[in-house]
Design a protein around this motif. Structure first.
Motif, short mmCIF file in Angstrom:
data_model
loop_
_atom_site.label_atom_id
_atom_site.label_comp_id
_atom_site.label_asym_id
_atom_site.label_seq_id
_atom_site.Cartn_x
_atom_site.Cartn_y
_atom_site.Cartn_z
N THR A 44 0.80 -1.23 0.00
CA THR A 44 0.00 0.00 0.00
C THR A 44 0.84 1.28 0.00
O THR A 44 0.56 2.18 -0.79
CB THR A 44 -0.98 -0.02 1.19
OG1 THR A 44 -1.66 -1.27 1.16
CG2 THR A 44 -1.97 1.11 1.09
N PRO A 45 1.88 1.42 0.86
CA PRO A 45 2.63 2.68 0.83
C PRO A 45 3.25 2.94 -0.55
O PRO A 45 3.27 4.07 -1.02
CB PRO A 45 3.73 2.49 1.88
CG PRO A 45 3.33 1.33 2.70
CD PRO A 45 2.41 0.49 1.89
N MET A 46 3.76 1.88 -1.18
CA MET A 46 4.38 2.04 -2.50
C MET A 46 3.34 2.45 -3.54
O MET A 46 3.61 3.29 -4.40
CB MET A 46 5.06 0.72 -2.89
CG MET A 46 5.81 0.79 -4.21
SD MET A 46 7.17 1.98 -4.17
CE MET A 46 8.11 1.45 -5.62
N LEU A 47 2.14 1.86 -3.45
CA LEU A 47 1.10 2.24 -4.40
C LEU A 47 0.79 3.72 -4.29
O LEU A 47 0.70 4.44 -5.29
CB LEU A 47 -0.17 1.42 -4.15
CG LEU A 47 -0.08 -0.07 -4.52
CD1 LEU A 47 -1.38 -0.78 -4.17
CD2 LEU A 47 0.20 -0.23 -6.02
N PHE A 48 0.65 4.20 -3.04
CA PHE A 48 0.37 5.63 -2.87
C PHE A 48 1.55 6.47 -3.36
O PHE A 48 1.37 7.54 -3.94
CB PHE A 48 0.06 5.95 -1.41
CG PHE A 48 -1.39 5.77 -1.06
CD1 PHE A 48 -2.33 6.72 -1.43
CD2 PHE A 48 -1.83 4.65 -0.37
CE1 PHE A 48 -3.67 6.56 -1.13
CE2 PHE A 48 -3.17 4.48 -0.06
CZ PHE A 48 -4.09 5.43 -0.44
N ALA A 49 2.78 5.97 -3.15
CA ALA A 49 3.95 6.75 -3.56
C ALA A 49 4.03 6.83 -5.08
O ALA A 49 4.33 7.89 -5.65
CB ALA A 49 5.23 6.12 -3.00
N ILE A 50 3.73 5.71 -5.76
CA ILE A 50 3.78 5.73 -7.23
C ILE A 50 2.67 6.63 -7.77
O ILE A 50 2.90 7.44 -8.68
CB ILE A 50 3.65 4.30 -7.79
CG1 ILE A 50 4.93 3.52 -7.47
CG2 ILE A 50 3.40 4.32 -9.28
CD1 ILE A 50 4.85 2.05 -7.81
N ALA A 51 1.48 6.53 -7.17
CA ALA A 51 0.39 7.41 -7.59
C ALA A 51 0.79 8.86 -7.38
O ALA A 51 0.50 9.74 -8.20
CB ALA A 51 -0.88 7.09 -6.82
#
Lengths: 517, 383
Positions: free
Chosen positions: A339-346
Motif C-alpha cells: 500500500t505505501p508504494m502504491l500511494f507513492a507511485i500514484a
C-alpha cells in the motif's frame, strides 16, 4: 531510567513526548481533514446539477472558503508537523525534540484556533465568505463581522507553525547523533529543515497581512482601501509572498516521504541523493521570487509580467530533477507494491501531472485564459491532494507498524488505494475540461454546457470521500486488532535509524545516541 | 523469468488497446458534453494564446509519455515477484546535468513565443474606440467614452430558473439585460475598473481577462474578426452574486453599430425628457417594484427584510420611513465602507424616484411620500 507514559487524559494535555505530540497532531489533522472534506461534499453536492438546490450562494461561498482554510491550515500542515514530530528524532538518533515544552504549546493552541474559526459558521452574518485567499476589499470593507475571528484564528495558527518550525530547526541542527552529518540525513529530515526555514520566513508576512486587515476593518486605516489612498493589489502581493512559499511548505515534506518510500520498496538506494537536496533548496529559493504569477491578470506592467513568467518557468527544472530521480530509483530495482508504494507511485504520476499543468499555467498569456477557472482548481488539487494527501497516507501506512507494533490489513489498504485513486481522478480530471471550456472557480451555479462534467466530478468526489472513511476504519482496525509485529524492520528494503529501533517504538528512544558510520 | 515479464506486458497492452479504440469513440460521444479544450477564439490574441496552449500541452504530453513510459516499463519488468535482482547504482553527475540542462533549453525555446504573445497582448496603442467597463456587485456598467452613452448590464435569467421552479433556458446564467455592443474589425480598448470589490472581466472568445479593481483603471483590448454574440463571466470572487454577473457582447457590422449608437443616444435623451414629467403614485410603485427587484433585491431581498447581520432591512427601517432627504442621500451617494453603492451614477432619475417611492410605501412602510424624478435631479445638482 526510561519510564512509560502518564495515565489518563493528563498524558495528552501535559505531554512533552515527541511521539505523543506527533500522535496528537496526526489525529487532529485527520479530524480537520474530515471536516474540510465535509465542506467539499457540500460544495460538490450543490454543483451536482445546475441551479441552486441545497444551499444559498452566500453559504456556498462560506463552504469554499472554509474548505480551503481547514484543508491547508488544519489538515495538511499539521499532518506533516505530526510526521515530523514522530519521525525526525527517530531518524536522526535524538531522544526527543529540542524544545519539548514549546512542542506541547504549539500543538495545544491549534484546537483553539480551529474552534474559533469553526465557530464563525454559527455567527450572524456567517463564516468568512471571501475565499481562502481572502482578497481585500472583499475581506475587509465588505466582509462579514466574523472576519475578526478569522484573523485571530490565523494569528494563532501562525504562532503554532512558527513554534513548530523553530523546534524542528533546533532539533535537526543540535540533536543529530554522532556521525550523522547533514549530508547523511534522510531526505525527509532535509525537506523538513528547509520547510521550517520557509515557515519562519513567511508566516510573519501572513500575520502582517491579516493585521493590516484588522486595522482596515476596525480602526479606520486604508491599507487596502483605494478610497483612502490604499491599494487592493498590495494585499495580493503580500498575500502571495506568503502564499507561494506556503504551497512548497505543503509539498516539500511530501517529497521527503516519497524519497523514503520509493527506495524502500525498490530495494535500491535513492538515486541522486545530493541532487535531491540541492533541488529542494533551489525550489525553496525560487518559491520566494515567483509570487506574482498568481496575479497575471491584475494589470502588472509588461516587464513585471515577463519577469514573473520566466522565473516561474524555471521551477520546472528542479521539480523535474526530483521526478527523474525517483524514477531512476525505481529503474532496475526489485519492486514490490504494498500500500505505501502504491500511494507513492500514484503520487509521482499525479503530482507530475499537476506539475505539467503548473508549467502550462506559468505561460503568462495562456494563464489569461486559465486564471481563476476550474483548470486551476484541477491543477492545485493534483499537487495538493494527489501530492500532499497521498504522500501523507503513504507515510501513515509505511510507519504505522513502527508506531503501534501492529500490521495493517494489506487487502484493505490496497482497496482504499484503488478507491481513492479512481475517485480522485474522476473528481479532478474532468475539471481540466471544465476550466478550459470556460467555467470560473468559486461559482455557486453554472451554465448548462458545464452540467455533465460537473456531475461526473461530484460522483468522483463522493467516491473519494468514501475512501477516506475506509482509511479511518483501516487505521483504527490496525490499532485495535492488527496482527502484532515485533521485528525492527517492517519492510525488507527500508533504511534508516528508525528501523533499528524495537517495534513498536518504545516511549523513549535513543536515550543514548547511536553511532552513525 | 523473461517470459513472465512478457506475459505481464501483454496483459498491460490489452487495456491500452481498448483505450485507443475507446478514445475516439468517446470523443465522438462526448461532443454534447461541451468543449474539452480551450477555444480558439475570434481575435488575434486569443489564437496566439490557443497556439501557445497547444504547444506547451504537446511538450508536456511528450515528456509525460517518455517519463511515465520508463516508469511503467520498470514497474512491470523490475519486480521482485519476477525474481528481478536490484541493481545498486545511485549516482551519476552526467545524467543529473543532462536532465537539468535539457528541460532548461526546452523552457528557453518556449519563452520566445510566450514573450511575443505577451507583447501583443499589452499593446493597447492605436485603439479606434474606448469602452469603460465598471464592475459592481453584481453587474457591469459599460460606458462608451466620448459618446455620452452608458448603461448597466445585469443578469436577466429569472430567479425561478435558478431556484428550479421553471425550466432552464438555453442561455441559463449567460444572458443579460443589455449586452455590450461593439463593431467588428475595430480595435476596441477596454478600460476596466470597479466601484466596490475586485471583479474580473473575462471574454473567453476574445482572449481577454482583466481584473476590475477599485481605484485602478486597467487597460486591455480586442479586435474581433467575426460578428456574433459572445458570452463570458466574472472571474474574481466578488461576493454572493459572483456566479450571477455574466458578460454578453454583441459584435456587429460597423454601420449597424453606428445605427445602434445613434438610437442609444436618442434613448438617453428620451429618458432625460421623462425626468421633468410628473408621475402618479401608482406609476411610480409599478416601475419602482420592477427596478427594486432588479437592482436592490439581491441584498435587501424582495420582501425588504435584508439578510440579518449582513444586509440591513428596508422594511420598517429608519431611513425608509424617516426624512426623505436622508433616503435620497443614501440611495444616490451610497454609504462608504459598506456594500451600499452610489446608485446616483448607475440609474436614471426616473428609476431612482420610483425605487425610493416604492421603498417608502411597500411592505407596510406607508409614509405616503411620492418622490418625483425632478426632485432627484434637484438633489443631485444641489449637492
Amino acid at each position: 531510567m526510561a519510564h512509560g507514559p502518564a495515565k489518563g487524559i493528563g498524558r495528552w494535555i501535559f505531554t512533552t513526548n515527541h511521539k505523543d505530540i506527533g500522535t496528537l497532531y496526526l489525529w487532529f489533522s485527520f479530524a480537520m481533514f474530515l471536516l474540510g472534506g465535509f465542506f467539499a461534499m457540500v460544495i460538490r453536492a450543490e454543483l451536482f446539477e445546475p441551479g441552486m438546490q441545497i444551499v444559498r450562494p452566500e453559504f456556498f461561498n462560506q463552504m469554499t472558503t472554509m474548505h480551503g482554510l481547514v484543508m491547508v491550515f488544519g489538515a495538511i500542515m499539521p499532518a506533516f508537523v505530526g510526521l515530523a514530530n514522530w519521525m525526525i528524532p527517530m531518524m536522526i538518533g535524538a531522544p526527543d525534540m529540542a524544545l519539548p515544552r514549546m512542542n506541547n504549546l504549539s500543538f495545544w493552541i491549534l484546537p483553539f484556533a480551529f474552534a474559533i474559526l469553526a465557530s464563525t459558521l454559527f455567527m450572524e452574518g456567517g463564516a468568512p465568505n471571501f475565499g481562502w485567499t481572502f482578497y481585500a476589499p472583499l475581506s475587509t470593507t465588505y466582509a462579514p463581522p466574523s472576519v475578526n475571528y478569522f484573523i485571530f484564528g490565523v494569528h494563532i495558527m501562525g504562532a503554532s507553525s512558527i513554534m513548530g518550525s523553530i523546534n524542528i530547526i533546533a532539533t535537526v541542527l543540535n540533536l543529530r547523533a554522532p556521525g550523522m552529518t547533514l549530508m547523511k540525513m534522510p531526505l525527509f529530515v532535509w525537506t523538513w529543515l528547509i520547510t521550517a526555514f520557509l515557515l519562519v520566513a513567511v508566516m510573519p508576512v501572513l500575520a502582517g497581512a491579516v493585521t493590516m486587515m484588522l486595522m482596515d476593518v476596525n480602526f479606520g486605516t486604508s491599507f487596502f482601501n483605494a478610497a483612502g489612498g490604499g491599494d487592493p493589489v498590495l494585499f495580493q502581493h503580500v498575500f502571495w509572498f506568503f502564499g507561494h512559499p506556503e504551497v512548497y511548505i505543503i509539498i516539500l515534506p511530501a517529497f521527503g516521504v516519497i524519497s523514503a518510500i520509493i527506495p524502500a520498496f525498490s530495494r535500491k538506494p535513492l538515486f541522486g541523493y545530493s541532487s535531491m537536496v540541492y533541488a529542494t533548496a533551489a525550489i525553496a529559493f525560487l518559491s520566494f521570487i515567483v509570487w506574482a504569477h498568481h496575479m497575471f491578470t491584475v494589470g502588472m506592467p509588461l516587464t513585471g509580467e515577463l519577469y514573473f513568467m520566466y522565473a516561474t518557468m524555471l521551477i520546472a527544472v528542479p521539480t523535474g530533477v526530483k521526478v527523474f530521480n525517483w524514477i531512476s530509483t525505481m529503474f532496475r530495482g526489485a519492486m514490490t507494491f504494498e500500500t505505501p508504494m502504491l500511494f507513492a507511485i500514484a503520487f509521482v504520476i499525479l503530482f507530475t501531472m499537476g506539475g505539467f499543468t503548473g508549467l502550462m499555467l506559468s505561460i503568462a498569456p495562456s494563464d489569461i485564459q486559465y486564471h481563476d477557472t476550474y483548470f486551476v482548481v484541477a491543477h492545485f488539487h493534483y499537487v495538493m491532494v494527489a501530492g500532499a494527501v497521498f504522500s501523507g497516507t503513504a507515510a501513515v501506512y509505511y510507519w504505522l507498524p513502527k508506531w503501534c507494533g501492529k500490521m495493517y490489513d494489506e487487502t484493505m489498504g490496497k482497496l482504499q488505494f484503488w478507491i481513492a485513486f479512481i475517485g480522485f481522478n474522476i473528481t479532478f480530471f474532468p475539471q481540466h475540461f471544465l476550466g478550459l471550456a470556460g467555467m470560473p472557480r468559486r461559482y455557486a451555479d453554472y451554465a448548462l454546457q458545464f452540467a455533465d462534467w460537473n456531475m461526473v466530478s461530484s460522483i468522483g468526489a463522493f467516491i473519494y470521500g468514501a475512501a477516506q472513511l475506509l482509511f479511518l476504519f483501516n487505521v483504527i482496525r490496525t490499532i485495535v486488532a492488527g496482527k502484532p509485529v515485533t521485528e525492527p524492520k517492517t519492510w525488507e528494503g527500508a533504511e534508516g535509524l528508525e528501523w533499528t529501533l524495537p517495534t513498536p517504538a518504545p516511549y523513549h528512544t535513543f536515550s543514548t545516541p547511536p553511532e552513525v558510520k | 523469468m523473461l517470459s513472465k515479464a512478457k506475459l505481464l506486458f501483454a496483459r498491460m497492452l490489452v487495456p491500452l488497446l481498448l483505450l485507443s479504440v475507446a478514445g475516439p469513440v468517446m470523443a465522438e460521444k462526448t461532443r454534447h458534453w461541451g468543449d474539452l479544450n480551450m477555444t480558439r477564439g475570434v481575435t488575434d490574441v486569443s489564437r496566439q494564446i490557443y497556439d501557445l496552449h497547444m504547444i506547451i500541452f504537446w511538450i508536456c504530453v511528450v515528456i509525460g509519455v517518455l517519463v511515465f513510459g520508463v516508469m511503467i516499463f520498470s514497474m512491470f519488468v523490475h519486480r521482485k515477484s519476477l525474481g528481478y535482482k536490484a541493481a545498486n547504482f545511485h549516482e551519476s553527475t552526467t545524467v543529473e546535468i543532462a536532465w537539468t540542462v535539457v528541460p532548461a533549453l526546452i523552457l528557453i525555446v518556449m519563452a520566445v513565443p510566450a514573450t511575443s504573445a505577451l507583447l501583443n497582448l499589452y499593446d493597447t496603442t492605436e485603439a479606434e474606440m474606448d469602452v469603460l467597463i465598471t464592475g459592481y456587485q453584481w453587474k457591469w456598467q459599460y460606458e462608451y467614452l466620448g459618446e455620452d452613452v452608458s448603461f448597466i448590464s445585469e443578469l436577466s435569467t429569472p430567479e425561478s430558473e435558478i431556484y428550479n421552479t421553471a425550466d432552464k433556458n438555453e442561455h441559463y446564467l449567460q444572458q443579460v439585460s443589455q449586452p455590450l455592443v461593439i463593431p467588428v474589425d475595430t480595435k476596441v480598448r477596454f478600460l476596466v475598473t470597479a466601484k466596490d470589490v475586485i471583479h474580473s472581466w473575462w471574454m473567453t472568445e476574445f482572449g481577454v481577462k482583466r481584473d476590475a479593481i477599485p481605484g485602478f483603471v486597467n487597460e486591455t483590448w480586442a479586435r474581433v474578426e467575426k460578428t456574433g454574440t459572445y458570452r463570458g463571466e466574472c472571474t474574481e470572487l466578488c461576493g454572493k452574486g459572483h456566479a450571477f454577473m455574466p458578460i454578453v457582447v454583441e459584435v456587429v457590422e460597423k454601420d449597424e453599430f453606428a445605427t445602434w449608437l445613434s438610437e442609444k443616444k436618442a434613448e438617453v435623451a428620451a429618458i432625460r425628457e421623462l425626468t421633468s414629467k410628473e408621475f402618479s403614485l401608482e406609476e411610480l410603485m409599478t416601475t419602482g417594484e420592477a427596478a427594486y427587484n432588479r437592482t436592490c433585491a439581491a441584498c435587501h431581498m424582495a420582501n425588504g427584510e435584508g439578510i440579518p447581520g449582513v444586509f440591513p432591512a428596508v422594511k420598517g427601517s429608519a431611513i425608509a420611513t424617516g426624512p426623505v432627504t436622508d433616503h435620497l442621500s443614501i440611495v444616490i451617494n451610497g454609504k462608504t465602507g459598506t456594500a451600499m453603492q452610489a446608485f446616483g451614477a448607475q440609474l436614471s432619475e426616473v428609476d431612482l424616484a420610483a425605487i425610493i417611492t416604492y421603498e417608502r410605501n411597500a411592505w407596510g412602510n406607508s409614509t405616503g411620500d411620492v418622490v418625483q424624478p425632478i426632485e432627484i435631479l434637484n438633489f443631485k445638482q444641489g449637492q
